[in-house]
Write an enzyme that holds these catalytic residues in place. Structure first.
Site, PDB file in Angstrom:
ATOM      1  N   ILE A   1       0.819  -1.227   0.000  1.00 38.15           N
ATOM      2  CA  ILE A   1       0.000   0.000   0.000  1.00 38.15           C
ATOM      3  C   ILE A   1       0.852   1.277   0.000  1.00 38.15           C
ATOM      4  CG2 ILE A   1      -2.157  -0.888   0.982  1.00 38.15           C
ATOM      5  CD1 ILE A   1      -1.077   0.199   3.745  1.00 38.15           C
TER       6      ILE A   1
ATOM      7  N   SER B   1      -9.883   0.809  15.788  1.00 31.97           N
ATOM      8  CA  SER B   1      -9.837  -0.097  16.940  1.00 31.97           C
ATOM      9  C   SER B   1     -10.346   0.613  18.177  1.00 31.97           C
ATOM     10  CB  SER B   1      -8.371  -0.512  17.145  1.00 31.97           C
ATOM     11  OG  SER B   1      -8.193  -1.119  18.401  1.00 31.97           O
TER      12      SER B   1
ATOM     13  N   TYR C   1       1.359   1.631  17.718  1.00 32.94           N
ATOM     14  CA  TYR C   1       0.276   1.009  16.944  1.00 32.94           C
ATOM     15  C   TYR C   1      -1.030   1.761  17.156  1.00 32.94           C
ATOM     16  CZ  TYR C   1      -3.659  -2.023  15.930  1.00 32.94           C
ATOM     17  OH  TYR C   1      -4.868  -2.498  15.483  1.00 32.94           O
TER      18      TYR C   1
ATOM     19  N   LYS D   1      -3.655   4.361  14.599  1.00 34.33           N
ATOM     20  CA  LYS D   1      -5.111   4.292  14.352  1.00 34.33           C
ATOM     21  C   LYS D   1      -5.742   5.659  14.578  1.00 34.33           C
ATOM     22  CE  LYS D   1      -5.305   0.030  13.192  1.00 34.33           C
ATOM     23  NZ  LYS D   1      -5.499  -0.295  11.792  1.00 34.33           N
TER      24      LYS D   1
ATOM     25  N   LEU E   1      -5.088 -13.220  23.282  1.00 34.08           N
ATOM     26  CA  LEU E   1      -5.593 -14.291  24.137  1.00 34.08           C
ATOM     27  C   LEU E   1      -6.105 -15.506  23.357  1.00 34.08           C
ATOM     28  CD1 LEU E   1      -6.368 -15.275  26.974  1.00 34.08           C
ATOM     29  CD2 LEU E   1      -8.528 -14.043  26.709  1.00 34.08           C
TER      30      LEU E   1
ATOM     31  N   GLY F   1       0.412  -1.765  29.825  1.00 33.85           N
ATOM     32  CA  GLY F   1      -0.430  -1.141  28.807  1.00 33.85           C
ATOM     33  C   GLY F   1      -1.850  -1.692  28.740  1.00 33.85           C
TER      34      GLY F   1
HETATM   35  P1  NAD Z   1      -3.722  -9.283   9.640  1.00 32.64           P
HETATM   36  O1  NAD Z   1      -2.293  -9.019   9.919  1.00 32.64           O
HETATM   37  O2  NAD Z   1      -4.181 -10.694   9.615  1.00 32.64           O
HETATM   38  O3  NAD Z   1      -4.153  -8.600   8.250  1.00 32.64           O
HETATM   39  C1  NAD Z   1      -3.501  -7.484   7.719  1.00 32.64           C
HETATM   40  C2  NAD Z   1      -3.122  -7.812   6.303  1.00 32.64           C
HETATM   41  O4  NAD Z   1      -2.460  -6.673   5.725  1.00 32.64           O
HETATM   42  C3  NAD Z   1      -2.151  -8.997   6.172  1.00 32.64           C
HETATM   43  O5  NAD Z   1      -2.651  -9.922   5.245  1.00 32.64           O
HETATM   44  C4  NAD Z   1      -0.845  -8.363   5.691  1.00 32.64           C
HETATM   45  O6  NAD Z   1      -0.104  -9.243   4.857  1.00 32.64           O
HETATM   46  C5  NAD Z   1      -1.356  -7.134   4.956  1.00 32.64           C
HETATM   47  N1  NAD Z   1      -0.381  -6.034   4.894  1.00 32.64           N
HETATM   48  C6  NAD Z   1       0.389  -5.546   5.894  1.00 32.64           C
HETATM   49  N2  NAD Z   1       1.152  -4.535   5.447  1.00 32.64           N
HETATM   50  C7  NAD Z   1       0.841  -4.358   4.137  1.00 32.64           C
HETATM   51  C8  NAD Z   1       1.297  -3.471   3.133  1.00 32.64           C
HETATM   52  N3  NAD Z   1       2.259  -2.560   3.390  1.00 32.64           N
HETATM   53  N4  NAD Z   1       0.762  -3.575   1.903  1.00 32.64           N
HETATM   54  C9  NAD Z   1      -0.182  -4.496   1.622  1.00 32.64           C
HETATM   55  N5  NAD Z   1      -0.638  -5.378   2.539  1.00 32.64           N
HETATM   56  C10 NAD Z   1      -0.141  -5.305   3.783  1.00 32.64           C
HETATM   57  O7  NAD Z   1      -4.572  -8.432  10.695  1.00 32.64           O
HETATM   58  P2  NAD Z   1      -6.123  -8.447  11.026  1.00 32.64           P
HETATM   59  O8  NAD Z   1      -6.277  -8.964  12.407  1.00 32.64           O
HETATM   60  O9  NAD Z   1      -6.878  -9.068   9.915  1.00 32.64           O
HETATM   61  O10 NAD Z   1      -6.385  -6.887  11.087  1.00 32.64           O
HETATM   62  C11 NAD Z   1      -6.844  -6.161   9.969  1.00 32.64           C
HETATM   63  C12 NAD Z   1      -6.919  -4.696  10.330  1.00 32.64           C
HETATM   64  O11 NAD Z   1      -7.768  -4.543  11.466  1.00 32.64           O
HETATM   65  C13 NAD Z   1      -5.568  -4.088  10.726  1.00 32.64           C
HETATM   66  O12 NAD Z   1      -5.511  -2.773  10.237  1.00 32.64           O
HETATM   67  C14 NAD Z   1      -5.632  -4.072  12.239  1.00 32.64           C
HETATM   68  O13 NAD Z   1      -4.830  -3.055  12.791  1.00 32.64           O
HETATM   69  C15 NAD Z   1      -7.105  -3.804  12.477  1.00 32.64           C
HETATM   70  N6  NAD Z   1      -7.560  -4.272  13.797  1.00 32.64           N
HETATM   71  C16 NAD Z   1      -7.350  -5.555  14.155  1.00 32.64           C
HETATM   72  C17 NAD Z   1      -7.740  -5.988  15.419  1.00 32.64           C
HETATM   73  C18 NAD Z   1      -7.472  -7.398  15.860  1.00 32.64           C
HETATM   74  O14 NAD Z   1      -7.509  -7.652  17.068  1.00 32.64           O
HETATM   75  N7  NAD Z   1      -7.224  -8.345  14.965  1.00 32.64           N
HETATM   76  C19 NAD Z   1      -8.368  -5.107  16.295  1.00 32.64           C
HETATM   77  C20 NAD Z   1      -8.616  -3.785  15.858  1.00 32.64           C
HETATM   78  C21 NAD Z   1      -8.193  -3.387  14.604  1.00 32.64           C
HETATM   79  N1  UFG Z   2      -4.103 -12.032  27.958  1.00 30.41           N
HETATM   80  C1  UFG Z   2      -3.583 -12.939  28.865  1.00 30.41           C
HETATM   81  N2  UFG Z   2      -2.656 -13.816  28.419  1.00 30.41           N
HETATM   82  C2  UFG Z   2      -2.225 -13.843  27.133  1.00 30.41           C
HETATM   83  C3  UFG Z   2      -2.765 -12.917  26.206  1.00 30.41           C
HETATM   84  C4  UFG Z   2      -3.706 -12.007  26.666  1.00 30.41           C
HETATM   85  O1  UFG Z   2      -3.945 -12.928  30.036  1.00 30.41           O
HETATM   86  O2  UFG Z   2      -1.364 -14.655  26.791  1.00 30.41           O
HETATM   87  C5  UFG Z   2      -5.117 -11.072  28.438  1.00 30.41           C
HETATM   88  C6  UFG Z   2      -4.671  -9.639  28.307  1.00 30.41           C
HETATM   89  O3  UFG Z   2      -3.885  -9.254  29.406  1.00 30.41           O
HETATM   90  C7  UFG Z   2      -6.011  -8.925  28.204  1.00 30.41           C
HETATM   91  C8  UFG Z   2      -6.920  -9.948  27.484  1.00 30.41           C
HETATM   92  O4  UFG Z   2      -6.267 -11.200  27.642  1.00 30.41           O
HETATM   93  O5  UFG Z   2      -6.515  -8.716  29.493  1.00 30.41           O
HETATM   94  C9  UFG Z   2      -7.074  -9.649  26.005  1.00 30.41           C
HETATM   95  O6  UFG Z   2      -5.790  -9.495  25.444  1.00 30.41           O
HETATM   96  P1  UFG Z   2      -5.545  -9.471  23.862  1.00 30.41           P
HETATM   97  O7  UFG Z   2      -4.077  -9.277  23.639  1.00 30.41           O
HETATM   98  O8  UFG Z   2      -6.208 -10.644  23.220  1.00 30.41           O
HETATM   99  O9  UFG Z   2      -6.369  -8.202  23.406  1.00 30.41           O
HETATM  100  P2  UFG Z   2      -6.167  -6.674  23.804  1.00 30.41           P
HETATM  101  O10 UFG Z   2      -7.495  -6.205  24.319  1.00 30.41           O
HETATM  102  O11 UFG Z   2      -4.996  -6.431  24.618  1.00 30.41           O
HETATM  103  O12 UFG Z   2      -5.794  -6.110  22.382  1.00 30.41           O
HETATM  104  C10 UFG Z   2      -6.714  -5.487  21.625  1.00 30.41           C
HETATM  105  C11 UFG Z   2      -6.405  -5.654  20.121  1.00 30.41           C
HETATM  106  C12 UFG Z   2      -5.219  -4.834  19.734  1.00 30.41           C
HETATM  107  C13 UFG Z   2      -5.315  -3.437  20.291  1.00 30.41           C
HETATM  108  C14 UFG Z   2      -5.461  -3.502  21.774  1.00 30.41           C
HETATM  109  C15 UFG Z   2      -5.468  -2.141  22.411  1.00 30.41           C
HETATM  110  O13 UFG Z   2      -6.196  -7.007  19.800  1.00 30.41           O
HETATM  111  O14 UFG Z   2      -5.179  -4.770  18.335  1.00 30.41           O
HETATM  112  O15 UFG Z   2      -6.681  -4.162  22.052  1.00 30.41           O
HETATM  113  O16 UFG Z   2      -5.951  -2.171  23.702  1.00 30.41           O
HETATM  114  F1  UFG Z   2      -4.233  -2.693  20.027  1.00 30.41           F
END
Ligand code: NAD
Ligand code: UFG
Length: 339
Positions: free
Chosen positions: A60, A125, A150, A154, A201, A295
């Site tokens: 991208i 997020s 990160y 966002k 988690l 965090g």
């Molecule tokens: P993911 O890593 O599985 O998907 C992201 C995709 O983007 C991957 O396939 C990766 O190869 C591709 N990518 C990364 N950099 C790129 C680049 N420079 N050019 C083209 N492609 C690129 O992650 P996901 O869990 O599917 O998350 C998708 C989106 O949602 C992300 O922006 C993430 O920050 C956001 N998000 C995810 C969560 C979560 O917990 N999974 C929570 C909130 C927001």
């Molecule tokens: N946790 C554990 N053990 C683990 C992993 C997680 O106890 O091995 C706990 C964490 O401390 C937290 C809960 O499980 O209390 C959820 O943790 P996650 O890492 O699954 O999710 P988070 O809520 O921390 O993360 C989410 C998104 C991120 C985002 C973040 C910001 O997945 O993309 O919220 O708060 F950045």
């Protein structure tokens, strides 16, 4: 039906969304550089959809690579998942995170602008709310400076996209604030496949369940919550994907800025999740208590009323569905996608 560019469409949430787009009659095009995905996902998507979905390999951040897609197709809208998402890694590599997540989004919006594509949906997020002053979180809850690069990317992209819309009111900008996506497609063919030891988690739980990891460490049991462990709003990834389809229809029809929480409205503790997972696998999942993780916010869950009222979308999967489907995916693919 509309043609939709899905950046990051080979990733976890993107791949599930591509399937729901096809189901709803849209024409998705996947754009991904596989930095956090495997090409095998494309064949799985084809297997589920019964047809292949066009794919472009590209970054991208590279204008010409994105522009090529817009030259070859009339793109009606973009769902932008591509980006880096590991909180801890972002602390170590802040410049890389700002480059991919913020600069990459800027390049994408520039290409869209140049080709007259005005409809943009962004993967934001709940992290933009920081440590909540009150729960449940509504879309009017304050957006705060994030406590890691990160999270800040966002916040920055949310502002950049909104400022573009102010300058060019014909843009339709939808910011979707996800809570905690978990689970997998019910086929067990696609799911979450993190590299290395999972940070989150649910993939940690599934890897303990299949014996790839020994024991879950629960980070902190002295939080001010009923059982002392942190509370989150876990949402099935298929509900999240369906939420994108609902948001897309609204985005295509309405210029402006639209912000939605995508969550269930239910808060579950880490111990609730361990119990639910133990039930899904029919035995107690090995776990132990460990110190708090830096965090982590204490409690974070959505008020999902706005998405229900304006998009007609509600999450329908239960916690049991989430644990069942996550386990089913991991059991069928103990080492994730193999290439
Ligand atoms: P993911 O890593 O599985 O998907 C992201 C995709 O983007 C991957 O396939 C990766 O190869 C591709 N990518 C990364 N950099 C790129 C680049 N420079 N050019 C083209 N492609 C690129 O992650 P996901 O869990 O599917 O998350 C998708 C989106 O949602 C992300 O922006 C993430 O920050 C956001 N998000 C995810 C969560 C979560 O917990 N999974 C929570 C909130 C927001
Ligand atoms: N946790 C554990 N053990 C683990 C992993 C997680 O106890 O091995 C706990 C964490 O401390 C937290 C809960 O499980 O209390 C959820 O943790 P996650 O890492 O699954 O999710 P988070 O809520 O921390 O993360 C989410 C998104 C991120 C985002 C973040 C910001 O997945 O993309 O919220 O708060 F950045």
């Amino acid at each position: 039906m509309a043609t939709i560019l899905v950046t990051g469409g080979a990733g976890y949430i993107g791949s599930h969304t591509v399937i729901e787009l096809v189901k709803a009659g849209y024409e998705p095009i996947i754009f991904d550089n596989f930095s956090n995905a495997k090409p095998a996902v494309l064949a799985r998507i084809k297997q589920i959809c019964g047809r292949s979905v066009p794919f472009y390999a590209g970054d991208i951040r590279v204008y010409e690579q994105l522009a090529q897609v817009f030259k070859n197709h009339k793109i009606d809208g973009v769902i932008h998942f591509a980006g880096l998402k590991a909180v801890g890694e972002s602390v170590k590599k802040p410049l890389e995170y700002y480059d991919v997540n913020v600069n990459g989004s800027r390049v994408l919006l520039q290409v869209m602008s140049d080709f007259g594509c005005k409809n943009f949906i962004f993967s934001s997020s709940a992290t933009v709310y920081g440590e909540p002053d009150a729960v449940p979180l509504t879309e009017d809850s304050p957006v705060k400076r994030a406590n890691c690069p990160y999270g800040q990317t966002k916040v920055d992209v949310e502002y950049m996209a909104q400022e573009l819309q102010i300058a060019h009111p014909e843009f339709s900008i939808t910011l979707l604030r996800y809570f905690n996506p978990v689970g997998a497609h019910e086929s067990g063919l696609i799911g979450e496949d993190p590299r290395g030891i999972p940070n989150n988690l649910m993939p940690y739980l599934t890897q303990v369940a299949v014996g790839r990891l020994e024991c879950l460490s629960i980070f902190g049991n002295d939080y001010p919550t009923p059982d002392g462990t942190c509370i989150r709003d876990y949402i099935h990834v298929v509900d999240l994907a369906v939420g994108h389809v609902a948001a897309l229809k609204h985005c295509l029809d309405n210029a402006g800025v639209h912000i939605y929480n995508l969550g269930t409205g239910n808060g579950y503790s880490v111990l609730d999740m361990v119990k639910a997972f133990s039930k899904a696998i029919g035995r107690e999942l090995p776990h132990k208590f460990a110190p708090r993780r830096a965090g982590d916010v204490v409690s974070c869950y959505a008020d999902p009323a706005k998405a229900k009222n304006e998009l007609g979308w509600v999450a329908t999967h239960t916690l049991d569905d989430m644990t069942r489907d996550a386990y089913n995916w991991q059991k069928n693919n103990p080492n994730g996608y193999e290439d």
